[in-house]
Design an enzyme around this catalytic site. Structure first.
Site, PDB file in Angstrom:
ATOM      1  N   SER B 192       0.822  -1.206   0.000  1.00 33.31           N
ATOM      2  CA  SER B 192       0.000   0.000   0.000  1.00 33.31           C
ATOM      3  C   SER B 192       0.857   1.258   0.000  1.00 33.31           C
ATOM      4  O   SER B 192       0.327   2.355  -0.076  1.00 33.31           O
ATOM      5  CB  SER B 192      -0.914   0.002   1.233  1.00 33.31           C
ATOM      6  OG  SER B 192      -0.154  -0.116   2.423  1.00 33.31           O
ATOM      7  N   GLU B 210      -0.592  -8.649  10.126  1.00 38.21           N
ATOM      8  CA  GLU B 210      -1.628  -9.452  10.795  1.00 38.21           C
ATOM      9  C   GLU B 210      -1.672 -10.867  10.251  1.00 38.21           C
ATOM     10  O   GLU B 210      -2.545 -11.647  10.610  1.00 38.21           O
ATOM     11  CB  GLU B 210      -3.005  -8.799  10.608  1.00 38.21           C
ATOM     12  CG  GLU B 210      -3.257  -7.611  11.505  1.00 38.21           C
ATOM     13  CD  GLU B 210      -2.531  -6.352  11.050  1.00 38.21           C
ATOM     14  OE1 GLU B 210      -2.503  -6.086   9.842  1.00 38.21           O
ATOM     15  OE2 GLU B 210      -1.969  -5.664  11.900  1.00 38.21           O
ATOM     16  N   TRP B 259       5.111  -0.568   5.673  1.00 41.01           N
ATOM     17  CA  TRP B 259       4.019  -0.123   4.803  1.00 41.01           C
ATOM     18  C   TRP B 259       3.904   1.388   4.696  1.00 41.01           C
ATOM     19  O   TRP B 259       2.873   1.902   4.248  1.00 41.01           O
ATOM     20  CB  TRP B 259       2.698  -0.775   5.203  1.00 41.01           C
ATOM     21  CG  TRP B 259       2.320  -0.805   6.647  1.00 41.01           C
ATOM     22  CD1 TRP B 259       2.682  -1.764   7.556  1.00 41.01           C
ATOM     23  CD2 TRP B 259       1.490   0.123   7.356  1.00 41.01           C
ATOM     24  NE1 TRP B 259       2.118  -1.480   8.792  1.00 41.01           N
ATOM     25  CE2 TRP B 259       1.383  -0.344   8.692  1.00 41.01           C
ATOM     26  CE3 TRP B 259       0.810   1.288   6.993  1.00 41.01           C
ATOM     27  CZ2 TRP B 259       0.647   0.331   9.662  1.00 41.01           C
ATOM     28  CZ3 TRP B 259       0.065   1.949   7.958  1.00 41.01           C
ATOM     29  CH2 TRP B 259      -0.003   1.469   9.268  1.00 41.01           C
ATOM     30  N   ASP B 319       0.143  -3.950  19.303  1.00 45.63           N
ATOM     31  CA  ASP B 319      -0.095  -3.652  17.882  1.00 45.63           C
ATOM     32  C   ASP B 319       0.347  -2.239  17.523  1.00 45.63           C
ATOM     33  O   ASP B 319      -0.277  -1.574  16.702  1.00 45.63           O
ATOM     34  CB  ASP B 319      -1.572  -3.865  17.503  1.00 45.63           C
ATOM     35  CG  ASP B 319      -1.801  -3.732  15.995  1.00 45.63           C
ATOM     36  OD1 ASP B 319      -0.872  -4.016  15.223  1.00 45.63           O
ATOM     37  OD2 ASP B 319      -2.905  -3.308  15.602  1.00 45.63           O
ATOM     38  N   ASP B 321       2.555  -0.624  15.473  1.00 43.77           N
ATOM     39  CA  ASP B 321       3.502  -0.497  14.360  1.00 43.77           C
ATOM     40  C   ASP B 321       4.194   0.856  14.477  1.00 43.77           C
ATOM     41  O   ASP B 321       3.540   1.850  14.762  1.00 43.77           O
ATOM     42  CB  ASP B 321       2.755  -0.485  13.020  1.00 43.77           C
ATOM     43  CG  ASP B 321       1.996  -1.752  12.718  1.00 43.77           C
ATOM     44  OD1 ASP B 321       1.009  -2.020  13.408  1.00 43.77           O
ATOM     45  OD2 ASP B 321       2.391  -2.445  11.777  1.00 43.77           O
TER      46      ASP B 321
END
Lengths: 190, 585
Positions: B192, B210, B259, B319, B321
């Site tokens: 992305s 994930e 990403w 979680d 990132d």
């Protein structure tokens, strides 16, 4: 996505001689036809097998325990094709209390077992979380919650629509797909 | 997949269509397509231009390698912004999250959208020059359907297609020059981000945190698409950093996805990339610090070697990132100028670091939103001491702040050299309840091992979204704008006219603030919510402000959950993308 090659032979032959004979007869188109059938959505009459069971033992209602959703593929009992050629074919099987099922869901259930696509209608993540206290399914990626006792309606989160259901029946103690998915499986990728 | 929209005869159009879809031989027999004038004079994007772009241009995702998101153009100012009006608008034809900036080179605009689409337009008029559409496989694994932009180099456009395929397009025609598979989408890798072109290479990473991926940054030859190097963010046994992983196979599915586009220091030839959290989510399932997850890594662009790193928090279980790379900005501290890196992290801390020709040094860290996980930071290394009561684990439920979306998720900050401030799109007052579960790896299937619910901070949830301005030389907050009814998912743009532009809210507004004091000066209601990165450019002596409006992905997910927590206050935002361009009239 599960790799079709993980199975020793995805043309596993339940009725060996007959299926093999058909295959030889249509040899030029064999590969393409089989690719299509592995990717085709579950069809009425298909059996169901656990995605982790390489023995491809058809599942019966007794194999689905309360509180323990099972991921399954459909299996064409005519030629043994496992419909694992598309991850969109992952089916979630759950045992629920028949008394709690909404009428439409009850009509699609078989001995208290309901089936839905495992693919979230939001961004296609797999809906594998089971919230026991709430009796709801949860998508692991964006936390959409679905009520499997009521057509997998969206209870919370960004999913735009219900999880398509797969109506079930029982034949000879085995779960059988009775009708196609109730709506299109998949998500809006753009 | 590419089609011209410029003037030409219908016969030529048919011939071109045949050339695209039939055989190369037909291409040779076709008359040369008529290139629109603005593309005929297309100016190749050289290494020098990428390093020092003309003020009029926006050649890469954050305009400059330092990641400032700053345009020096100053026609649009505090005094005339009341006359800022739409110059043109174009529908993208797709829904979902529109996050890419309009990238502009010499009057040609390139915009990436969800659905594997790149549109080239005349930046002055909005006329569509060509569209590239790459069909998505029906069963593509794509948990975040968006694109964050293209990269330009020479006469080519580089696009990271969602199914983890890198594409090189001809900037003049939109036709594919080459494609390269970066990773197997069926194993959970998808893309992305906007590619980064630096040091004669085009670099990308992939999403999939994930899904049990092993993160990496890979570099390719812009001419051929041949891979030059690939460096994993999770080391294999025996590689530096592998001592921070268990002895088993956890590293193979260890996460550290990439990403968001890295920033780059031409002086040292180091690219600074951010990495995602470890996989699965619960740290007790992969004991150790888990380098280089939730880190910034400094990669030698020539060799791919990791020359330095800073891990914001070890053994992530939240979680968080840390994929947004730090911006490169030199700042003052204690009487000296530091060649700096500044990172606004998902873990809710604002980090001031020092860059060198190799390692990254810690200078200072402080929370910018409520954060109850870190007890303190080591004054020398910045390593946080974790409150174990705020760390979820397998079979253990805890609440922690900020939420898994962090104090700031992916939307980039901006820096203005005029004000010496950074501008942060923050989310305050959001926390998370999370329970860890055992999880088994299956390629392409969820590998999070967690159940979770968003919760509002106790007694303090009078607002969520904020724009914060911090002075980089004092390390202090200067102003805050609060959004009473919305989270903030708006990337930031600072301009030489003393303005800060951003969207990010559920009311669909695009706004301009006074960069000095945060006064709201201008706002405009667009078609959808804005999660796109604004840009600014100049054509024929006129300055324009551009942005995509198109709500979706995690902004939509967060809003939907908020509307459950506070029914009716966070209604759905209409989806459907558009490119907006504004100018003074």
């Amino acid at each position: 996505m599960s790799d079709p090659k993980k199975f020793p032979d995805r043309r596993v032959v339940l009725k060996g001689g007959l299926a093999w004979g058909i295959g030889l007869g249509f040899a030029p188109g064999l590969g393409r036809a089989q690719d299509n059938s592995t990717a085709a959505r579950p069809r009425p009459g298909d059996l169901l097998v656990n995605v982790d069971d390489t023995s491809l033992a058809p599942l019966g209602p007794q194999d689905i325990l309360a509180g323990a959703p099972v991921l399954a593929w459909a299996l064409d009992r005519a030629d043994g094709t496992v419909r694992n050629g598309s991850r969109l074919n992952r089916v979630l099987l759950m045992r629920l209390d028949p008394e709690r099922l909404a009428p439409e869901t009850k009509e699609r259930a078989a001995d208290g077992v309901v089936a839905y696509t495992a693919i979230c209608t939001h961004t296609g993540c797999e809906v594998t979380g089971w919230l026991a206290a709430e009796q709801l399914l949860q998508c692991a990626c964006h936390a959409s919650k679905f009520d499997p006792s009521d057509g997998a309606r969206v209870v919370e989160g960004p999913a735009p629509r219900t999880l398509p259901a797969l109506p079930l029946g029982v034949e000879n103690g085995r779960l059988v797909v009775s009708r196609p998915f109730t709506s299109r499986v998949g998500f809006e990728s753009a | 997949m590419a089609e011209f929209k410029g003037p030409r005869s219908s016969v030529a159009a048919v011939m071109l269509a045949l050339a695209v879809v039939v055989e190369p031989a037909v291409t040779q027999q076709s008359p040369p397509p008529q290139i629109p004038p603005v593309l005929q004079k297309y100016r190749p994007v050289t290494t020098d231009r990428l390093r020092k772009p003309e003020d009029s241009e926006w050649l890469m995702v954050r305009r400059t390698y330092d990641g400032w998101g700053y345009s020096p153009l100053q026609q649009v100012t505090r005094s005339n912004i009341a006359r800022l009006q739409p110059a043109w608008v174009v529908a993208t034809g797709v829904t979902n999250g529109h996050q890419a900036p309009p990238i502009v080179n010499n009057g040609v605009m390139f915009v990436a959208t969800p659905g594997n689409q790149v549109i080239a337009l005349d930046a002055r008029t909005g006329a569509i020059l060509w569209r590239y559409r790459r069909p998505l496989p029906e069963d593509v694994i794509l948990l975040h359907p968006t694109s964050r932009g293209v990269a330009l180099y020479e006469d080519r456009v580089f696009f990271a297609a969602a199914e983890a395929v890198l594409v090189a397009l001809d900037a003049r025609t939109g036709k594919e020059i080459w494609t390269t598979e970066v990773a197997k989408n069926s194993n959970g890798y998808y893309m992305s981000l906007a590619p980064l072109v630096a040091g004669g290479k085009v670099m990308v990473g992939t999403s999939g945190g994930e899904l049990g991926v092993r993160g990496f940054v890979a570099a390719y030859d812009p001419a051929t698409g041949k891979e030059a190097w690939r460096v994993h963010t999770v080391p294999a046994p025996g590689e530096p950093g592998s001592e921070t992983w268990p002895k088993g196979d956890e590293w193979k599915t260890g996460g550290g996805s990439v990403w968001i586009t890295g920033n780059y220091d031409p002086e040292t030839n180091l690219a600074f990339w951010g990495t995602g959290n470890g996989g699965p989510w619960m740290g007790d399932q992969r004991p150790g610090d888990n380098l280089y997850t939730s880190s910034t890594i400094a990669i030698d662009v020539t060799t791919g070697a990791i020359k330095g790193h800073h891990q914001y928090h070890p053994n992530d279980s939240w979680d968080w990132d840390e994929v947004s790379p730090p911006i490169l900005v030199d700042y003052r501290r204690d009487g000296r100028t530091i060649k700096g890196l500044i990172d606004v992290a998902r873990d809710g801390y604002l980090w001031f670091l020092e860059r060198t020709d190799s390692k990254i040094n810690f200078i200072e860290g402080k929370p910018f939103v409520q954060q109850n996980v870190f007890r303190s930071l080591d004054p020398k290394t910045g390593r946080p001491e974790i409150n174990p009561d705020r760390k979820p684990a397998t079979g253990k439920t805890v609440e922690f702040c900020p939420s898994l979306w962090g104090g700031k998720t992916w939307p980039p900050i901006a820096f203005s050299p005029q004000t010496r401030m950074i501008y942060i799109p923050a989310n305050e007052n959001l926390c998370q309840r999370m329970t860890g579960d055992p999880v088994k790896y299956s390629p392409g299937s969820p590998f999070t091992g967690a159940k979770y619910t968003l919760v509002l901070a106790p007694g303090a949830a009078d607002h969520i979204g904020e724009v914060q301005a911090w002075h980089v030389d004092t390390g202090k907050r200067v102003w805050t704008h609060e959004y009473s009814k919305s989270p903030n998912w708006g990337p930031m743009l600072a301009t030489g006219g003393g303005l800060v532009f951003t969207g990010g809210t559920t009311d669909r507004l695009f706004r301009a603030f006074d960069a000095e004091n945060g006064k709201l000066l201008w706002e405009f209601p667009t078609n959808s919510g804005i999660t796109g990165q604004p840009s600014s450019f100049e054509v024929d002596g006129k300055q324009y402000i551009a942005v995509q409006s198109g709500w979706g992905v995690d902004a939509r997910a967060m809003t939907a959950v908020l509307n459950t927590l506070s029914p009716g206050n966070y209604p759905d935002v209409p989806e459907g993308g558009a490119i907006w361009v504004f100018a003074i009239k």
